[in-house]
Design a protein around this motif. Structure first.
Motif, PDB file in Angstrom:
ATOM      1  N   SER A  54      70.532  69.039  12.877  1.00 59.45           N
ATOM      2  CA  SER A  54      70.177  69.587  14.185  1.00 59.45           C
ATOM      3  C   SER A  54      69.227  70.774  14.073  1.00 59.45           C
ATOM      4  CB  SER A  54      71.435  69.999  14.949  1.00 59.45           C
ATOM      5  OG  SER A  54      72.030  71.148  14.376  1.00 59.45           O
ATOM      6  N   ARG A  55      69.151  71.370  12.879  1.00 58.97           N
ATOM      7  CA  ARG A  55      68.240  72.494  12.636  1.00 58.97           C
ATOM      8  C   ARG A  55      66.933  72.037  12.005  1.00 58.97           C
ATOM      9  NH1 ARG A  55      70.554  76.709  15.493  1.00 58.97           N
ATOM     10  NH2 ARG A  55      72.733  76.988  14.907  1.00 58.97           N
ATOM     11  N   GLY A  56      66.761  70.734  11.863  1.00 61.42           N
ATOM     12  CA  GLY A  56      65.510  70.225  11.321  1.00 61.42           C
ATOM     13  C   GLY A  56      65.546  69.865   9.850  1.00 61.42           C
ATOM     14  N   PHE A  57      66.716  69.843   9.240  1.00 55.63           N
ATOM     15  CA  PHE A  57      66.843  69.434   7.842  1.00 55.63           C
ATOM     16  C   PHE A  57      66.941  67.914   7.744  1.00 55.63           C
ATOM     17  CE2 PHE A  57      68.104  73.817   7.519  1.00 55.63           C
ATOM     18  CZ  PHE A  57      67.815  74.215   6.224  1.00 55.63           C
ATOM     19  N   ARG A  58      66.595  67.403   6.576  1.00 56.22           N
ATOM     20  CA  ARG A  58      66.768  65.987   6.280  1.00 56.22           C
ATOM     21  C   ARG A  58      67.696  65.851   5.074  1.00 56.22           C
ATOM     22  NH1 ARG A  58      61.948  64.857   5.081  1.00 56.22           N
ATOM     23  NH2 ARG A  58      62.096  64.698   2.819  1.00 56.22           N
ATOM     24  N   LEU A  59      68.736  65.027   5.208  1.00 57.89           N
ATOM     25  CA  LEU A  59      69.652  64.795   4.095  1.00 57.89           C
ATOM     26  C   LEU A  59      68.973  63.891   3.071  1.00 57.89           C
ATOM     27  CD1 LEU A  59      72.504  65.023   2.822  1.00 57.89           C
ATOM     28  CD2 LEU A  59      73.107  62.959   4.111  1.00 57.89           C
ATOM     29  N   GLU A  60      68.920  64.351   1.815  1.00 59.85           N
ATOM     30  CA  GLU A  60      68.273  63.562   0.766  1.00 59.85           C
ATOM     31  C   GLU A  60      69.252  62.942  -0.222  1.00 59.85           C
ATOM     32  OE1 GLU A  60      64.967  65.258  -1.224  1.00 59.85           O
ATOM     33  OE2 GLU A  60      63.733  65.210   0.602  1.00 59.85           O
ATOM     34  N   ARG A  61      70.399  63.570  -0.422  1.00 64.01           N
ATOM     35  CA  ARG A  61      71.312  63.045  -1.446  1.00 64.01           C
ATOM     36  C   ARG A  61      72.712  63.595  -1.217  1.00 64.01           C
ATOM     37  NH1 ARG A  61      70.746  61.259  -6.905  1.00 64.01           N
ATOM     38  NH2 ARG A  61      68.501  61.459  -6.692  1.00 64.01           N
ATOM     39  N   ARG A  62      73.707  62.770  -1.563  1.00 63.91           N
ATOM     40  CA  ARG A  62      75.092  63.216  -1.647  1.00 63.91           C
ATOM     41  C   ARG A  62      75.563  63.007  -3.079  1.00 63.91           C
ATOM     42  NH1 ARG A  62      75.329  59.700   2.762  1.00 63.91           N
ATOM     43  NH2 ARG A  62      75.691  60.667   4.824  1.00 63.91           N
ATOM     44  N   ILE A  63      76.282  63.980  -3.595  1.00 64.43           N
ATOM     45  CA  ILE A  63      76.894  63.832  -4.914  1.00 64.43           C
ATOM     46  C   ILE A  63      78.381  64.107  -4.747  1.00 64.43           C
ATOM     47  CG2 ILE A  63      77.058  64.763  -7.249  1.00 64.43           C
ATOM     48  CD1 ILE A  63      74.083  65.307  -7.140  1.00 64.43           C
ATOM     49  N   ARG A  64      79.218  63.152  -5.149  1.00 62.51           N
ATOM     50  CA  ARG A  64      80.655  63.267  -4.943  1.00 62.51           C
ATOM     51  C   ARG A  64      81.384  63.361  -6.267  1.00 62.51           C
ATOM     52  NH1 ARG A  64      80.773  58.557  -0.290  1.00 62.51           N
ATOM     53  NH2 ARG A  64      80.341  59.917   1.510  1.00 62.51           N
ATOM     54  N   ARG A  65      82.294  64.324  -6.329  1.00 59.69           N
ATOM     55  CA  ARG A  65      83.156  64.505  -7.499  1.00 59.69           C
ATOM     56  C   ARG A  65      84.580  64.679  -6.992  1.00 59.69           C
ATOM     57  NH1 ARG A  65      80.998  64.195 -12.800  1.00 59.69           N
ATOM     58  NH2 ARG A  65      82.605  65.712 -13.398  1.00 59.69           N
ATOM     59  N   ASP A  66      85.483  63.790  -7.415  1.00 57.73           N
ATOM     60  CA  ASP A  66      86.853  63.809  -6.911  1.00 57.73           C
ATOM     61  C   ASP A  66      86.808  63.747  -5.379  1.00 57.73           C
ATOM     62  OD1 ASP A  66      87.795  63.997  -9.544  1.00 57.73           O
ATOM     63  OD2 ASP A  66      87.639  66.158  -9.521  1.00 57.73           O
ATOM     64  N   ALA A  67      87.471  64.665  -4.714  1.00 59.40           N
ATOM     65  CA  ALA A  67      87.488  64.661  -3.244  1.00 59.40           C
ATOM     66  C   ALA A  67      86.351  65.474  -2.647  1.00 59.40           C
ATOM     67  CB  ALA A  67      88.817  65.225  -2.739  1.00 59.40           C
TER      68      ALA A  67
END
Length: 288
Positions: free
Chosen positions: A266-279
């Motif tokens: 909503s502030r103008g950012f773009r999500l490029e990647r998620r990195i998940r470790r455990d929870a």
């Protein structure tokens, strides 16, 4: 605590454990509680919350919150009079996250010659580098470094300083960390000296203080804190970044990704990647 120090352990299915962690974060009396959540038995879907209350009031609030999740098996154990930090660290193996190798004094002889080796001593600060949130941030940073460099880096909620130190050791000319906890700032500065890193850490409660604004705009902002302050700081982090700059956000559960992402999109950012470790999850976002 006014009585003996204790550790409270809660075990149960992942969905229930994550919901309980959210409830702990939402409860005012436990908002400063030190706890972790991790997978204990993958085959049987057993997840564990380890919590270390520091006051009787915090312990009472924790037990009350966990009582709202009857599927959790909750036990509280007395901690013996011992150096628990030293004992815990002695059992923690070094961590490899991309090009980064994080270790403590007890493992100094294991650092490979081909990695960026970061010696991190926790002391009274949070963040040895073993937690899934910190590892996620380092993995995200490693991926970004394959494409570009970041001359100016800010680490909000620096803890032991590992993220700003990692930036300084990989070429950032200005690496500044902030924390609301004075002992963390002291320990982070000590870790910077241990690593011969040109990273600086200051006591600050937000991004609007003069010492934080002076080096801005930043090319990269780390914020490894908690979901509610990540949401609250979305506009301030945007203001601290130059256009095209990156934010690496963590300290949030997978179940909190949507809420945090929405605040930044909503502030103008773009999500490029998620990195998940455990929870846990780390988000990489780019400012427009």
């Amino acid at each position: 605590m006014s009585s003996d120090a204790v550790q409270t352990i809660a075990r149960g299915p992942r969905a229930v454990a994550e919901a309980a962690a959210l409830a702990i974060d939402a409860e005012a009396a436990t908002e400063s509680l030190t706890y972790s959540i991790l997978e204990e038995d993958e085959d049987h879907d057993v997840w564990r919350i380890d919590a270390f209350p520091t006051t009787d009031e915090e312990q009472a609030a924790l037990v009350s919150t966990l009582a709202g999740f009857p599927a959790l098996r909750v036990v509280t154990e007395k901690l013996a009079d011992a150096d628990w930090l030293a004992m815990a660290l002695s059992g923690l193996p070094p961590v490899r996250a991309g090009r980064f190798f994080v270790y403590g004094a007890h493992d100094r002889g294991l650092a490979p010659p081909s990695t960026v080796n970061l010696r991190i001593e926790a002391g009274a600060a949070f963040g040895t580098g073993h937690h899934g949130t910190t590892v996620g941030c380092l993995l995200a940073f490693d991926q970004l470094l394959k494409r570009r460099r970041f001359p100016r880096v800010l680490d909000v909620g620096c803890g032991t300083g590992v993220l700003a130190i990692a930036a300084a050791r990989t070429g950032s000319k200005a690496a500044l960390g902030t924390d609301i906890d004075s002992p963390s700032v002291r320990i982070a500065n000590e870790n910077a000296k241990l690593n011969r890193a040109k990273a600086r850490f200051v006591h600050a409660s937000g991004l609007n203080e003069a010492r934080v604004r002076a080096p801005a705009p930043y090319d990269l902002v780390f914020a490894n804190i908690l979901a509610p302050p990540l949401v609250a700081l979305s506009q301030d982090i945007k203001g601290a970044l130059k256009p095209g700059g990156y934010a690496i956000l963590s300290g949030l559960l997978r179940t909190q990704e949507r809420r945090v992402t929405a605040a930044y999109v909503s502030r103008g950012f773009r999500l490029e990647r998620r990195i998940r470790r455990d929870a846990w999850s780390a988000l990489v976002l780019r400012r427009a």
